[in-house]
Design a protein around this motif. Structure first.
Motif, PDB file in Angstrom:
ATOM      1  N   ASP A  62       0.683  -1.205  -0.025  1.00 44.50           N
ATOM      2  CA  ASP A  62       0.002  -0.023   0.046  1.00 44.50           C
ATOM      3  C   ASP A  62       0.932   1.149   0.106  1.00 44.50           C
ATOM      4  OD1 ASP A  62      -1.812   2.024   0.486  1.00 44.50           O
ATOM      5  OD2 ASP A  62      -2.892   0.986   1.960  1.00 44.50           O
ATOM      6  N   PRO A  63       0.664   2.200  -1.030  1.00 42.98           N
ATOM      7  CA  PRO A  63       1.748   3.305  -0.822  1.00 42.98           C
ATOM      8  C   PRO A  63       1.574   4.131   0.459  1.00 42.98           C
ATOM      9  CG  PRO A  63       0.424   3.047  -3.128  1.00 42.98           C
ATOM     10  CD  PRO A  63      -0.111   2.007  -2.247  1.00 42.98           C
ATOM     11  N   LEU A  64       0.244   4.096   0.985  1.00 38.60           N
ATOM     12  CA  LEU A  64       0.133   5.057   2.180  1.00 38.60           C
ATOM     13  C   LEU A  64       0.913   4.255   3.168  1.00 38.60           C
ATOM     14  CD1 LEU A  64      -3.781   5.931   2.061  1.00 38.60           C
ATOM     15  CD2 LEU A  64      -1.629   7.134   1.494  1.00 38.60           C
ATOM     16  N   SER A  65       1.125   2.783   3.306  1.00 35.11           N
ATOM     17  CA  SER A  65       2.170   2.397   4.456  1.00 35.11           C
ATOM     18  C   SER A  65       3.555   2.722   4.168  1.00 35.11           C
ATOM     19  CB  SER A  65       2.172   0.814   4.430  1.00 35.11           C
ATOM     20  OG  SER A  65       2.635   0.332   3.263  1.00 35.11           O
ATOM     21  N   LEU A  66       3.995   3.036   2.984  1.00 33.13           N
ATOM     22  CA  LEU A  66       5.278   3.701   2.718  1.00 33.13           C
ATOM     23  C   LEU A  66       5.379   5.002   3.279  1.00 33.13           C
ATOM     24  CD1 LEU A  66       8.002   3.098   1.457  1.00 33.13           C
ATOM     25  CD2 LEU A  66       6.995   3.778  -0.859  1.00 33.13           C
ATOM     26  N   ILE A  67       4.198   5.861   3.104  1.00 39.05           N
ATOM     27  CA  ILE A  67       4.369   7.181   3.769  1.00 39.05           C
ATOM     28  C   ILE A  67       4.269   6.951   5.278  1.00 39.05           C
ATOM     29  CG2 ILE A  67       2.954   9.378   4.141  1.00 39.05           C
ATOM     30  CD1 ILE A  67       1.983   8.961   1.176  1.00 39.05           C
ATOM     31  N   ALA A  68       3.781   6.031   5.948  1.00 37.34           N
ATOM     32  CA  ALA A  68       3.321   5.812   7.426  1.00 37.34           C
ATOM     33  C   ALA A  68       5.003   5.413   8.005  1.00 37.34           C
ATOM     34  CB  ALA A  68       2.471   4.961   7.691  1.00 37.34           C
ATOM     35  N   GLY A  69       5.766   4.524   7.394  1.00 36.14           N
ATOM     36  CA  GLY A  69       6.986   4.143   7.616  1.00 36.14           C
ATOM     37  C   GLY A  69       6.621   3.299   9.071  1.00 36.14           C
ATOM     38  N   GLY A  70       7.816   3.147   9.609  1.00 37.91           N
ATOM     39  CA  GLY A  70       7.700   2.419  11.105  1.00 37.91           C
ATOM     40  C   GLY A  70       7.464   1.148  10.974  1.00 37.91           C
ATOM     41  N   GLU A  71       6.638   0.467  11.949  1.00 36.15           N
ATOM     42  CA  GLU A  71       6.342  -0.874  12.067  1.00 36.15           C
ATOM     43  C   GLU A  71       5.247  -1.340  11.089  1.00 36.15           C
ATOM     44  OE1 GLU A  71       7.129  -3.494  14.152  1.00 36.15           O
ATOM     45  OE2 GLU A  71       9.110  -2.031  14.400  1.00 36.15           O
ATOM     46  N   PRO A  72       4.320  -0.310  10.768  1.00 33.99           N
ATOM     47  CA  PRO A  72       3.110  -0.532   9.807  1.00 33.99           C
ATOM     48  C   PRO A  72       3.908  -1.014   8.388  1.00 33.99           C
ATOM     49  CG  PRO A  72       2.398   1.346  10.935  1.00 33.99           C
ATOM     50  CD  PRO A  72       3.881   1.027  11.660  1.00 33.99           C
ATOM     51  N   LEU A  73       5.029  -0.232   8.290  1.00 34.33           N
ATOM     52  CA  LEU A  73       5.744  -0.587   6.829  1.00 34.33           C
ATOM     53  C   LEU A  73       6.356  -1.973   6.873  1.00 34.33           C
ATOM     54  CD1 LEU A  73       6.805  -0.051   4.096  1.00 34.33           C
ATOM     55  CD2 LEU A  73       8.662   1.520   5.194  1.00 34.33           C
ATOM     56  N   LYS A  74       7.220  -2.094   8.085  1.00 35.99           N
ATOM     57  CA  LYS A  74       7.779  -3.465   8.365  1.00 35.99           C
ATOM     58  C   LYS A  74       6.720  -4.530   8.044  1.00 35.99           C
ATOM     59  CE  LYS A  74      11.784  -1.281  10.982  1.00 35.99           C
ATOM     60  NZ  LYS A  74      12.163  -1.482  12.653  1.00 35.99           N
ATOM     61  N   ASN A  75       5.607  -4.351   9.070  1.00 39.31           N
ATOM     62  CA  ASN A  75       4.764  -5.523   8.956  1.00 39.31           C
ATOM     63  C   ASN A  75       4.103  -5.842   7.476  1.00 39.31           C
ATOM     64  OD1 ASN A  75       5.123  -5.768  11.866  1.00 39.31           O
ATOM     65  ND2 ASN A  75       3.542  -4.417  12.005  1.00 39.31           N
TER      66      ASN A  75
ATOM     67  N   PRO B  80       8.081  10.162   2.023  1.00 37.88           N
ATOM     68  CA  PRO B  80       9.739  10.444   2.392  1.00 37.88           C
ATOM     69  C   PRO B  80      10.641   9.519   1.749  1.00 37.88           C
ATOM     70  CG  PRO B  80       8.137  10.270   4.366  1.00 37.88           C
ATOM     71  CD  PRO B  80       7.546   9.828   2.988  1.00 37.88           C
ATOM     72  N   ILE B  81      11.969  10.161   1.420  1.00 43.95           N
ATOM     73  CA  ILE B  81      12.797   9.332   0.702  1.00 43.95           C
ATOM     74  C   ILE B  81      13.488   8.579   1.716  1.00 43.95           C
ATOM     75  CG2 ILE B  81      15.265   9.788  -0.329  1.00 43.95           C
ATOM     76  CD1 ILE B  81      13.209  10.950  -2.009  1.00 43.95           C
ATOM     77  N   ALA B  82      13.448   8.757   2.948  1.00 41.26           N
ATOM     78  CA  ALA B  82      13.730   7.849   4.022  1.00 41.26           C
ATOM     79  C   ALA B  82      13.116   6.702   4.174  1.00 41.26           C
ATOM     80  CB  ALA B  82      13.846   8.665   5.492  1.00 41.26           C
ATOM     81  N   HIS B  83      11.783   6.751   3.766  1.00 46.03           N
ATOM     82  CA  HIS B  83      10.975   5.682   4.170  1.00 46.03           C
ATOM     83  C   HIS B  83      11.385   4.785   2.602  1.00 46.03           C
ATOM     84  CE1 HIS B  83       8.035   7.567   6.740  1.00 46.03           C
ATOM     85  NE2 HIS B  83       9.328   7.676   7.270  1.00 46.03           N
ATOM     86  N   VAL B  84      11.688   5.200   1.683  1.00 50.65           N
ATOM     87  CA  VAL B  84      11.908   4.272   0.244  1.00 50.65           C
ATOM     88  C   VAL B  84      13.335   3.605   0.671  1.00 50.65           C
ATOM     89  CG1 VAL B  84      12.457   4.355  -2.077  1.00 50.65           C
ATOM     90  CG2 VAL B  84      10.765   5.841  -0.914  1.00 50.65           C
TER      91      VAL B  84
END
Length: 349
Positions: free
Chosen positions: A294-307, A334-338
């Protein structure tokens, strides 16, 4: 023009997966990876002008295509262009309105195909962009071309713009299926020419974007999504037997298995609404699957992204898999999330 043979001596991980191999870690690219979330893209756009101006300027379009590859260890470049190049080549006028998106004029609610004067010369700058990118691309990086699928392109041509429910195109298809079929056929024929031109200029594989596939009832989906895509795939294969084709029918949901079975695409892109475990259970075991963060999970970052990353990789570990988003990367990502995404996928920065 004779097709250029693929170089079998260079390992292209993403192209290998499209051919049915499993790779660990999976190769990765991101839909719309060349675009607005990158500061270097925004700087170039401020200097060069509007979106369409850049699409038709090969030096700019090539630079934009290559920008994300300079930042990130991605396994594919995706051509910087737009799915509405095909109706533009068919003679419909194309513009982009700031904050509102594309406009095609006149819409086919008010005009007919016979009113348009085809302008196939409008495809030439895109081919020049491909040649420029190919000359600079690392040998191991797969170069992806693309086009819109006939149904999705038709929705824009009929309405003259994007719409939430694609009601104009759906109503025309019900009311006058013969006329709508003629529109789809014209799109099909031009798309064939367009994609073959991209291949001959240097792309390794292509993706068919059916962004509005999810708006159709089942029988209409068979008629206007599956059948035209199957014909296009068959015709592409007849001309370029080695070409790998990714189908991305966004919103198809429960119709994905039929799409995969009947269109003959080499790989299936999943949008973010699809449960990857379900997809793995209903699709052919050997079919490569692409997606579907989900592109929004990439924006969220953190544990949601990892999961989310873990869930996708675990669900699709048993088949050829290309990691991607479920739709295009968003401007506020965020570039850092990519960078985090790529590290979690085992891609050293």
């Amino acid at each position: 023009m004779d097709p250029k043979p693929l170089d079998q001596s260079v390992d292209k991980p993403l192209l290998a997966v499209l051919g049915g191999e499993r790779r660990d870690p999976p190769p990765v690219w991101m839909m719309r990876q060349a675009g607005r979330y990158l500061p270097e893209y925004r700087a170039l756009r401020a200097d060069k002008g509007g979106f369409l101006d850049m699409v038709y300027d090969p030096p700019s379009a090539a630079e934009i295509t290559l920008q994300p590859l300079r930042r990130f260890p991605l396994d594919a470049a995706i051509l910087f262009s737009d799915i509405l190049i095909v109706p533009h080549a068919l003679g419909q006028e194309l513009s982009f309105v700031a904050g509102e998106g594309p406009r095609l004029a006149p819409p086919l609610t008010d005009a007919s195909l016979g009113d348009f004067q085809p302008r196939m010369d409008r495809l030439q700058p895109i081919y020049e962009t491909v040649r420029r990118v190919k000359a600079e691309l690392a040998p191991s990086t797969t170069f992806l071309g693309f086009a819109g699928s006939p149904w999705t392109v038709a929705t824009y041509m009929v309405a003259g713009e994007g719409s939430r429910e694609q009601a104009d195109a759906r109503q025309l298809a019900y009311r006058d299926p013969g006329r709508f079929a003629a529109i789809v056929e014209a799109i099909e024929n031009t798309t064939l020419t367009y994609l073959l031109g991209q291949v001959d200029a240097g792309v390794d594989a292509v993706q068919l974007f059916d962004s509005w596939a999810g708006s159709l009832a089942p029988r209409e989906f068979e008629r206007w999504v599956i059948a035209p895509t199957a014909r296009l795939v068959e015709r592409l294969r007849a001309e370029r037997p080695q070409l790998k084709i990714i189908g991305f029918p966004k919103g198809a949901g429960g119709k994905l298995a039929a799409y995969a079975r009947e269109t003959g695409v080499d790989a299936l892109g999943l949008d973010e609404t699809v449960d990857p475990a379900w997809a793995h259970s209903v699709l052919p075991d050997s079919l490569p699957v692409q997606g579907n963060l989900d592109p929004l999970s990439l924006i969220a970052g953190g544990e949601p992204l990892k999961n989310a990353i873990r869930n996708i990789c675990d669900a699709l570990a048993g088949r050829p898999h290309i990691f991607n988003l479920g739709h295009g990367i968003q401007q506020t990502t965020p570039i850092a999330h990519v960078e985090t995404l790529l590290r979690l996928l085992g891609k050293p920065l």
